[in-house]
Design a protein around this motif. Structure first.
Motif, PDB file in Angstrom:
ATOM      1  N   GLY A 155       0.821  -1.213   0.000  1.00 26.21           N
ATOM      2  CA  GLY A 155       0.000   0.000   0.000  1.00 26.21           C
ATOM      3  C   GLY A 155       0.850   1.256   0.000  1.00 26.21           C
ATOM      4  O   GLY A 155       0.558   2.233  -0.678  1.00 26.21           O
ATOM      5  N   ALA A 156       1.944   1.219   0.747  1.00 31.04           N
ATOM      6  CA  ALA A 156       2.773   2.429   0.894  1.00 31.04           C
ATOM      7  C   ALA A 156       3.856   2.551  -0.176  1.00 31.04           C
ATOM      8  O   ALA A 156       4.199   3.667  -0.568  1.00 31.04           O
ATOM      9  CB  ALA A 156       3.421   2.436   2.275  1.00 31.04           C
ATOM     10  N   PHE A 157       4.404   1.406  -0.612  1.00 30.98           N
ATOM     11  CA  PHE A 157       5.652   1.510  -1.386  1.00 30.98           C
ATOM     12  C   PHE A 157       5.573   1.059  -2.844  1.00 30.98           C
ATOM     13  O   PHE A 157       6.566   1.191  -3.571  1.00 30.98           O
ATOM     14  CB  PHE A 157       6.768   0.742  -0.658  1.00 30.98           C
ATOM     15  CG  PHE A 157       7.041   1.290   0.725  1.00 30.98           C
ATOM     16  CD1 PHE A 157       7.275   2.644   0.913  1.00 30.98           C
ATOM     17  CD2 PHE A 157       7.037   0.457   1.839  1.00 30.98           C
ATOM     18  CE1 PHE A 157       7.500   3.168   2.186  1.00 30.98           C
ATOM     19  CE2 PHE A 157       7.264   0.963   3.108  1.00 30.98           C
ATOM     20  CZ  PHE A 157       7.501   2.325   3.281  1.00 30.98           C
TER      21      PHE A 157
ATOM     22  N   ARG B  24      10.865  -5.297   6.793  1.00 36.09           N
ATOM     23  CA  ARG B  24      10.519  -5.608   5.385  1.00 36.09           C
ATOM     24  C   ARG B  24      10.849  -4.431   4.464  1.00 36.09           C
ATOM     25  O   ARG B  24      11.310  -4.619   3.346  1.00 36.09           O
ATOM     26  CB  ARG B  24       9.026  -5.959   5.287  1.00 36.09           C
ATOM     27  CG  ARG B  24       8.600  -7.239   6.001  1.00 36.09           C
ATOM     28  CD  ARG B  24       8.940  -8.488   5.204  1.00 36.09           C
ATOM     29  NE  ARG B  24       8.433  -8.445   3.845  1.00 36.09           N
ATOM     30  CZ  ARG B  24       7.199  -8.816   3.469  1.00 36.09           C
ATOM     31  NH1 ARG B  24       6.367  -9.270   4.379  1.00 36.09           N
ATOM     32  NH2 ARG B  24       6.831  -8.754   2.203  1.00 36.09           N
ATOM     33  N   ALA B  25      10.622  -3.207   4.948  1.00 34.15           N
ATOM     34  CA  ALA B  25      10.884  -2.024   4.109  1.00 34.15           C
ATOM     35  C   ALA B  25      12.385  -1.910   3.802  1.00 34.15           C
ATOM     36  O   ALA B  25      12.779  -1.514   2.687  1.00 34.15           O
ATOM     37  CB  ALA B  25      10.390  -0.759   4.804  1.00 34.15           C
ATOM     38  N   GLN B  26      13.201  -2.273   4.785  1.00 36.56           N
ATOM     39  CA  GLN B  26      14.659  -2.184   4.580  1.00 36.56           C
ATOM     40  C   GLN B  26      15.156  -3.189   3.549  1.00 36.56           C
ATOM     41  O   GLN B  26      16.249  -3.057   3.016  1.00 36.56           O
ATOM     42  CB  GLN B  26      15.380  -2.390   5.923  1.00 36.56           C
ATOM     43  CG  GLN B  26      15.219  -1.184   6.832  1.00 36.56           C
ATOM     44  CD  GLN B  26      15.683  -1.423   8.262  1.00 36.56           C
ATOM     45  OE1 GLN B  26      15.792  -2.579   8.701  1.00 36.56           O
ATOM     46  NE2 GLN B  26      15.911  -0.349   8.998  1.00 36.56           N
ATOM     47  N   ASP B  27      14.327  -4.174   3.283  1.00 38.13           N
ATOM     48  CA  ASP B  27      14.671  -5.243   2.333  1.00 38.13           C
ATOM     49  C   ASP B  27      14.280  -4.921   0.890  1.00 38.13           C
ATOM     50  O   ASP B  27      14.626  -5.660  -0.027  1.00 38.13           O
ATOM     51  CB  ASP B  27      13.854  -6.479   2.733  1.00 38.13           C
ATOM     52  CG  ASP B  27      14.734  -7.592   3.205  1.00 38.13           C
ATOM     53  OD1 ASP B  27      15.907  -7.312   3.485  1.00 38.13           O
ATOM     54  OD2 ASP B  27      14.228  -8.727   3.280  1.00 38.13           O
ATOM     55  N   ILE B  28      13.487  -3.873   0.706  1.00 36.02           N
ATOM     56  CA  ILE B  28      12.945  -3.586  -0.628  1.00 36.02           C
ATOM     57  C   ILE B  28      14.078  -3.209  -1.578  1.00 36.02           C
ATOM     58  O   ILE B  28      14.937  -2.388  -1.241  1.00 36.02           O
ATOM     59  CB  ILE B  28      11.890  -2.453  -0.561  1.00 36.02           C
ATOM     60  CG1 ILE B  28      10.636  -2.949   0.163  1.00 36.02           C
ATOM     61  CG2 ILE B  28      11.522  -1.946  -1.959  1.00 36.02           C
ATOM     62  CD1 ILE B  28       9.555  -1.899   0.366  1.00 36.02           C
ATOM     63  N   ARG B  29      14.071  -3.832  -2.745  1.00 37.07           N
ATOM     64  CA  ARG B  29      15.149  -3.592  -3.718  1.00 37.07           C
ATOM     65  C   ARG B  29      14.728  -2.542  -4.727  1.00 37.07           C
ATOM     66  O   ARG B  29      13.681  -2.680  -5.372  1.00 37.07           O
ATOM     67  CB  ARG B  29      15.487  -4.889  -4.437  1.00 37.07           C
ATOM     68  CG  ARG B  29      16.047  -5.917  -3.488  1.00 37.07           C
ATOM     69  CD  ARG B  29      16.282  -7.225  -4.172  1.00 37.07           C
ATOM     70  NE  ARG B  29      16.711  -8.215  -3.195  1.00 37.07           N
ATOM     71  CZ  ARG B  29      16.773  -9.512  -3.426  1.00 37.07           C
ATOM     72  NH1 ARG B  29      16.432  -9.976  -4.602  1.00 37.07           N
ATOM     73  NH2 ARG B  29      17.168 -10.335  -2.484  1.00 37.07           N
TER      74      ARG B  29
ATOM     75  N   GLY C  42       5.233   9.983  -2.337  1.00 37.22           N
ATOM     76  CA  GLY C  42       6.531   9.316  -2.385  1.00 37.22           C
ATOM     77  C   GLY C  42       6.506   8.155  -1.409  1.00 37.22           C
ATOM     78  O   GLY C  42       5.478   7.879  -0.784  1.00 37.22           O
ATOM     79  N   PRO C  43       7.657   7.460  -1.243  1.00 36.44           N
ATOM     80  CA  PRO C  43       7.678   6.241  -0.416  1.00 36.44           C
ATOM     81  C   PRO C  43       7.768   6.557   1.075  1.00 36.44           C
ATOM     82  O   PRO C  43       8.768   6.251   1.726  1.00 36.44           O
ATOM     83  CB  PRO C  43       8.943   5.534  -0.919  1.00 36.44           C
ATOM     84  CG  PRO C  43       9.837   6.641  -1.339  1.00 36.44           C
ATOM     85  CD  PRO C  43       8.959   7.739  -1.869  1.00 36.44           C
TER      86      PRO C  43
END
Ligand SMILES: NC(=O)c1ccc[n+]([C@@H]2O[C@H](COP(=O)([O-])OP(=O)(O)OC[C@H]3O[C@@H](n4cnc5c(N)ncnc54)[C@H](O)[C@@H]3O)[C@@H](O)[C@H]2O)c1
Ligand SMILES: C[N+](C)(C)CC=O
Length: 498
Positions: free
Chosen positions: A277-279, A309-314, A390-391
């Motif tokens: 939803g956010a990213f 999980r957000a820190q893992d987003i590529r 934005g993210p």
């Protein structure tokens, strides 16, 4: 060498801007040149409006029977599917979004043409019972006329399709003004309509900036309707400009959308969808779940997991198979998002992750920004009130159902929101009380061509998609026939009194 481009489509012909100006479109993922297009101004927009007016008044499209217009739209959908890869590539180069997302967008564009193609043939008007057997009374639906269609850069062809398909289904003619940052798929779409034989002047395109190429679409007396998708401040300007000629106005504006998570929600699904939803598309989505509103008892665990999980987003460009989301649209937009995050921190928000551009050679030349989470925010803070586009997601908490609803409704916007709970009754109760145009229960983001889309409050005026989305482009006309005319006797014929 002088550069030329002929990307204005006016009265069935491709033309350069009258000024000869061009604009270079650069891929936001790496800064590489994506396209060179004509930079239209007021004069070009005026010619496009005149062409659309003449085509409408000639009846070349409006007099085509509605089922035939529908058949044309179905052909558009089929041809779009044939050209999907070319369209998706152009969309990705302009926006920087991943090819997989652009392909989905093109499928959604085709589905929109299919939907309005089928709906066009089903519009038969309505007989009205006047309460008098001598009267035949009916409602017919006629096209509004010439439409000015103004669209943003985040879903360039999809947002245009939500306007073009119902406008054509209704029998209108139009001038499309796509975002100056992402014009390529609009150009391809006009080529497709031309290839399929749409009469000259029915579809017109001006590529150029809003203040010059766009403004005449809301001001000009020859335009009957302006349909705009974009930011709140631009929407206000367009509504004010349109008031001078009392044209119809449809506005699809921004959102500050609450994603409400109750303690009894499916935890893993709720975390995963809060992330989507956010990213998705780096948060450059009108309906992004930018306000996480989570029940106090699970907030710490939920946010810890979301941060992990957000820190893992590529991050990566359109053709990077590893990437899960892409860049922001421009350097200026990234600066705006960063300033917004900084302001939030100054106001007391705690930065849990993100808050900066990523470092590394891979990101050079692109406008990337890390997925960002801010907690310890309060209602009324600018990061909770203003759209970031934005993210960036903020975290608010609640302890009661009433507080959840009050928090979720505390916005001038009202575009979309979600409720996460396994209690079916609570889900329906809360969905019913949320003042937003779309409510998802245990999901985030889906939209359907057959379901109305639009906003409460300052998220807009009117609806796109669904049967209401077609009605926006129609005028309802009442035709009343007295089959047995009588003298009313309301006014006496005084000459007969003597
Ligand atoms: N509600 C929705 O369905 C929806 C969908 C997509 C995007 N949006 C919103 O769009 C915004 C982002 O898009 P954007 O940055 O392109 O918005 P924007 O308002 O800056 O621009 C949108 C369009 O308006 C044009 N424009 C600018 N000034 C104009 C003027 N004076 N007259 C006529 N046209 C003018 C621009 O050139 C562009 O084509 C966000 O706020 C987002 O929420 C809403
Ligand atoms: C309407 N939608 C979700 C396709 C795009 C919003 O930015």
């Amino acid at each position: 060498m002088t550069e030329t481009a002929s990307t204005l489509f006016i009265n069935g012909a491709w033309e350069p801007a009258a000024s000869g100006a061009v604009r270079h479109i650069r891929n936001p993922a790496d800064g590489e040149l994506a396209a060179t297009v004509s930079e239209a101004g007021r004069e070009d927009a005026g010619r496009a409006i005149a062409a659309a007016r003449a085509a409408f008044d000639s009846g070349t499209w409006s007099s085509v029977p509605a089922p035939e217009r529908g058949t044309f739209l179905l052909k558009v959908a089929a041809e779009l599917r044939e050209r999907r890869e070319k369209f998706a590539r152009a969309e990705s180069l302009d926006t920087g979004k991943r090819m997989v997302e652009s392909r989905i967008d093109m499928d959604d564009v085709a589905a929109c043409f299919d939907y309005f193609g089928r709906l066009a043939g089903q519009q038969s008007g309505r007989v009205v019972d006047a309460g008098d057997p001598a009267v035949v009374s009916k409602i017919v639906y006629e096209p509004v006329g010439v439409c000015g269609l103004i669209t943003p850069w985040n879903y360039p062809l999809l947002q245009a399709a939500w306007k073009i398909a119902p406008a054509l289904a209704a029998g209108c003619t139009f001038v499309l003004k796509p975002s100056e940052l992402t014009p390529s798929t609009a150009i391809l779409a006009m080529q497709l309509l031309q290839d399929l034989g749409l009469p000259a002047g029915v579809a017109n395109l001006v590529t150029g900036p809003g203040a010059e190429a766009g403004a005449p679409l809301s001001e000009h007396p020859a335009v009957d309707l302006v349909s705009f998708t974009g930011g709140l401040e631009t929407g206000k300007r367009i509504a004010a400009a349109a008031a001078g000629t009392v044209k119809k106005v449809a506005l699809e504006l921004g959102g500050k959308n609450p994603n409400v998570v109750f303690a009894d929600a499916d935890f893993d699904a709720a975390v995963d969808n809060a992330l989507n939803g956010a990213f998705v598309h780096s948060g450059q989505v009108c309906s992004a779940g930018a306000r996480l509103v989570v029940e106090e008892s699970i907030a710490e665990r939920f946010v810890d997991e979301l941060v992990r999980r957000a820190q893992d987003i590529r991050l990566g460009g359109p053709f990077d198979d590893d990437a899960e989301t892409g860049p922001l649209i421009s350097a200026a937009h990234r600066d705006k998002v960063h300033a917004y995050v900084q302001r939030g921190i100054q106001e007391g928000a705690r930065l849990r992750t993100g808050g900066a551009a990523p470092s590394g050679e891979k990101y050079d030349g692109g406008f990337y920004y890390q997925p960002t989470i801010l907690d310890h925010v309060q209602r009324g803070m600018s990061v909770v009130v203003d759209e970031a586009f934005g993210p960036v997601v903020t975290v608010e908490t609640f302890t009661t159902e009433d507080e959840a609803v009050a928090t979720a409704n505390d916005t001038v916007y009202g575009l979309a929101g979600a409720v996460w709970t396994q209690d079916a009754g609570k889900a329906q109760r809360v969905a019913g009380r949320l003042r937003h145009g779309t409510i998802w229960i245990n999901d985030y983001h889906p939209y359907l061509p057959q379901a109305e889309w639009g906003g409460f409050g300052q998220s807009g005026v009117g609806r796109e998609l669904g049967t209401t989305g077609l009605a926006e482009y129609q005028e309802a006309k009442h035709i009343y026939q007295n089959t047995s005319p009588q003298v009313t006797g309301w006014f006496a014929d005084h000459s007969k009194e003597n």
